[in-house]
Design an enzyme around this catalytic site. Sequence first.
Site, short mmCIF file in Angstrom:
data_model
loop_
_atom_site.label_atom_id
_atom_site.label_comp_id
_atom_site.label_asym_id
_atom_site.label_seq_id
_atom_site.Cartn_x
_atom_site.Cartn_y
_atom_site.Cartn_z
N GLU A 90 0.83 -1.20 0.00
CA GLU A 90 0.00 0.00 0.00
C GLU A 90 0.86 1.26 0.00
O GLU A 90 1.95 1.28 0.57
CB GLU A 90 -0.92 0.01 1.23
CG GLU A 90 -1.97 -1.09 1.15
CD GLU A 90 -3.02 -1.04 2.27
OE1 GLU A 90 -4.19 -1.28 1.98
OE2 GLU A 90 -2.65 -0.77 3.43
N CYS A 103 3.27 8.57 0.94
CA CYS A 103 3.85 7.69 1.95
C CYS A 103 4.02 6.33 1.29
O CYS A 103 3.05 5.72 0.84
CB CYS A 103 2.90 7.61 3.14
SG CYS A 103 3.41 6.40 4.38
N CYS A 110 6.48 -6.84 6.97
CA CYS A 110 7.51 -6.31 7.88
C CYS A 110 7.81 -7.37 8.92
O CYS A 110 6.93 -8.11 9.34
CB CYS A 110 6.97 -5.05 8.57
SG CYS A 110 8.17 -4.26 9.67
N CYS A 114 6.28 -4.91 15.80
CA CYS A 114 5.73 -3.96 16.78
C CYS A 114 4.29 -4.35 17.12
O CYS A 114 3.49 -4.66 16.23
CB CYS A 114 5.78 -2.53 16.23
SG CYS A 114 7.45 -1.95 15.91
#
Length: 343
Positions: A90, A103, A110, A114
Amino acid sequence: MTDIKSMTLPELRAFLQSMGEPAFRGKQVFSWLSRGVTSFDEMSNLPRSLRERLGETCALTVPKAARKQVSAKDGTIKYLWELADGNCIESVLMRYHHGNTVCISSQVGCRMGCAFCASTIAGKVRDLTPGELLDQIIFTGKDSGAPISNIVLMGIGEPMDNLDAVLKFLELVNCPDGLNIGMRHISLSTCGVLPGIRRLAELAPQLTLSVSLHAPDGETRTKLMPVNRAYPVEDLFAACHDYFERTGRRISFEYAMIDGVNDQDWQADLIAKRLRGMPGHVNLIPLNDVAESPFRPSRRTAAFQKRLESHGVTATVRRSLGGDIDAACGQLRRKAEKGEDSQ
Ligand code: SAH
């Protein structure tokens, strides 16, 4: 097939010369690629025979907008791009007074883990190539018609975990014969991969560095961000001080405000203490909703901001764009969720 889109201008020149072409063809091809052509045939100032030869040896991959959502609130657009191998990423177009900003994602998924972030839930699949990084900007601009002046590397993925490709991308996007976007118009955000911070200080000192802090104490930070085990927060601050000394550039610290976890006064005090001697800026992000996450948004954001400011630390609350289309920080994923497209 040769990945022509990841080639810098000097590389492209050398490549075309190796095909027996004059060097100036490099600039022509580079500038066509920067305009987002979808076939070699569109490169109308190249001889037909060269276009054919390029078509035989080079991949002219084009990301496909598999889904596009437009925020009814603020005009933010979220794109789900399908890459040549079927993987998806995205990117988000945000419209600010100071210019249109894209962005972009740096990886398919990933692996940083987190606890509050949607991008990491399904892990990492692969790194993006420099060309795939660049294409997110080119095709967002082309599809939306919006001239792009700013870039933030804050989408899916950890840029420092794909730093070679990111550095090459910076060279591509910076090139005067291409998009010509200056380093000062580019921000890169990291969860705190220290060798990457040191390399950036040397290789791209004009860039704006953002560090995802989210907690100033090791105990809380390790709970939220596993990367803190490899690179503890004390070392992170030492690296940030060093970065400032080398580059003279103020670092921006991102801090998602989480109810009862990282929003206590003693944590604001500790941030101030660790920043002493360096002009940091703390960007307080209202925690964005991620269905799988156990965390809730803090109700102490204003008090926390005041507490930081009482120590002389500048702190702002980030204006969140695109929340109605799950395009805000931490909400980007590599697969579209099921459901209706919002327009
Ligand atoms: N891997 C890089 C780039 C991602 S940037 C990094 O960690 O910095 C995305 C920013 O949004 C990071 O600061 C990230 O910590 C933050 N973020 C992630 N999930 C969030 C959430 N649910 N609400 C608010 N911010 C979030």
